[in-house]
Design an enzyme around this catalytic site. Structure first.
Site, mmCIF file in Angstrom:
data_model
loop_
_atom_site.group_PDB
_atom_site.id
_atom_site.type_symbol
_atom_site.label_atom_id
_atom_site.label_comp_id
_atom_site.label_asym_id
_atom_site.label_seq_id
_atom_site.Cartn_x
_atom_site.Cartn_y
_atom_site.Cartn_z
ATOM 1 C CG ASP A 1 7.092 0.993 -0.277
ATOM 2 O OD1 ASP A 1 5.874 1.174 -0.473
ATOM 3 O OD2 ASP A 1 7.762 1.698 0.506
ATOM 4 C CB SER A 2 5.804 4.327 -3.070
ATOM 5 O OG SER A 2 5.718 4.318 -1.658
ATOM 6 C CB CYS B 1 3.384 0.088 -1.895
ATOM 7 S SG CYS B 1 2.746 1.758 -1.983
ATOM 8 C CD GLU C 1 9.792 9.203 3.375
ATOM 9 O OE1 GLU C 1 9.793 10.294 2.800
ATOM 10 O OE2 GLU C 1 9.624 8.109 2.820
ATOM 11 C CB CYS D 1 0.780 3.425 5.495
ATOM 12 S SG CYS D 1 2.141 4.394 4.841
ATOM 13 C CG HIS E 1 6.548 5.498 5.727
ATOM 14 N ND1 HIS E 1 6.433 4.823 4.529
ATOM 15 C CD2 HIS E 1 7.526 6.422 5.546
ATOM 16 C CE1 HIS E 1 7.291 5.331 3.661
ATOM 17 N NE2 HIS E 1 7.967 6.299 4.253
HETATM 18 N N1 DGL Z 1 4.373 3.070 0.666
HETATM 19 C C1 DGL Z 1 3.210 3.905 0.856
HETATM 20 C C2 DGL Z 1 2.091 3.082 1.476
HETATM 21 O O1 DGL Z 1 2.332 2.094 2.138
HETATM 22 C C3 DGL Z 1 3.524 5.093 1.759
HETATM 23 C C4 DGL Z 1 4.389 6.126 1.096
HETATM 24 C C5 DGL Z 1 3.725 6.717 -0.122
HETATM 25 O O2 DGL Z 1 2.740 7.463 0.009
HETATM 26 O O3 DGL Z 1 4.170 6.400 -1.207
HETATM 27 O O4 DGL Z 1 0.941 3.397 1.296
#
Ligand code: DGL
Length: 271
Positions: free
Chosen positions: A10-11, A73, A153, A187, A189
């Site tokens: 993931d990012s 991600c 976050e 997403c 989060h």
């Molecule tokens: N992991 C990213 C997503 O699911 C969310 C956080 C980001 O913007 O990097 O799209």
């Protein structure tokens, strides 16, 4: 049987929501997780940058002789899956779009599906054709929600928090007014906002968690390919690109439990 680990990236640390579900459905699998914490967020960046980062993330995990790669991600899944697939060769890649689209299509009764995700994911337009493959007549109402990631976050996830409740109302009002009966949380989060979003949208609206849907699809695919692990409790290794300090606190927010396994900082420069 296949004893190689599953790679997940993931990012940042939000992808641990997918690891959480993966651990529930496949407790016997070893998992190597990469969170690109020094470069998160990806969701507000250009396509070119997201593709470059995604290629490095995939190449790093490929160095672990993984049997499958899960792109937790949403942003990479919608914008750079081709790059990841290229980096992985014959190793199967699971982005979140396909399984989530399938689950949303089977959940809707009135054919009206809402989709919320990062600006990059919405801009990609990747979900609509995927959903229509399973529900050709579905109407899709989408909305980018750039404030959700920073609010999550910062721990602004609880019902009763006036900030998150105001932002949820602001973003979701058009989808609620459109009468969607299914809402894709596209997403990593957003599952942490399920209670606030669920309360605003009302009981008649099903929330589809993209990481969970994908984890279930990975479990089914590995089972069908007779590629599951030994059945012993799986091991965990975590890598982050920023300092590993404080990892445990944030990670347990997304994982819903304490962390077990090693955490190391890594540089992706050479990938
Ligand atoms: N992991 C990213 C997503 O699911 C969310 C956080 C980001 O913007 O990097 O799209």
């Amino acid at each position: 049987m296949d004893l190689r680990p599953i790679g997940v990236f993931d990012s940042g640390l939000g992808g641990l929501t997918a690891v959480r579900r993966l651990s529930e459905v496949l407790p016997g699998e070893d998992i190597v997780y990469l969170g690109d914490t020094s470069r998160v967020p990806y969701g507000s960046r250009s396509r070119e940058t997201i593709k470059r980062y995604a290629g490095q993330d995939a190449a790093f995990l490929m160095s672990f002789d993984i049997k499958a790669l899960v792109v937790a991600c949403g942003t990479v899944s919608t914008t750079a899956l081709d790059v990841v697939e290229k980096a992985c060769g014959n190793v199967p890649v699971f982005g979140v779009v396909e399984a989530t689209a399938k689950k949303a299509a089977s959940s809707t009764k009135n054919g009206r599906i809402g989709l919320i995700a990062t600006p990059a994911s919405i801009r990609s337009g990747a979900y609509a054709p995927a959903i229509r493959r399973y529900a050709p007549k579905a109407e899709i109402f989408d909305r980018a929600c750039p404030l959700f990631v920073p609010l999550v976050e910062n721990g602004r996830t609880e019902p009763g928090d006036v900030v998150i409740e105001t932002v949820v109302r602001e973003y979701l009002e058009p989808l609620k007014n459109a009468g969607v009966d299914t809402l894709v949380l596209g997403c990593t989060h957003y599952p942490l906002l399920s209670r606030v979003i669920g309360a605003y949208m009302g009981k008649g609206v099903s929330l589809i968690d993209s990481g969970a849907a994908t984890a279930e699809a990975v479990a089914a695919a590995l089972r069908a390919a007779d590629a599951l692990g030994s059945g012993e409790p799986g091991e965990r290794r975590y890598f982050v690109t920023d300092s590993a300090e404080g990892f445990e606190k944030v990670a347990s927010l997304f994982l819903g439990s304490g962390i077990r396994g090693e955490v190391d900082q890594v540089s992706l420069e050479k990938y």
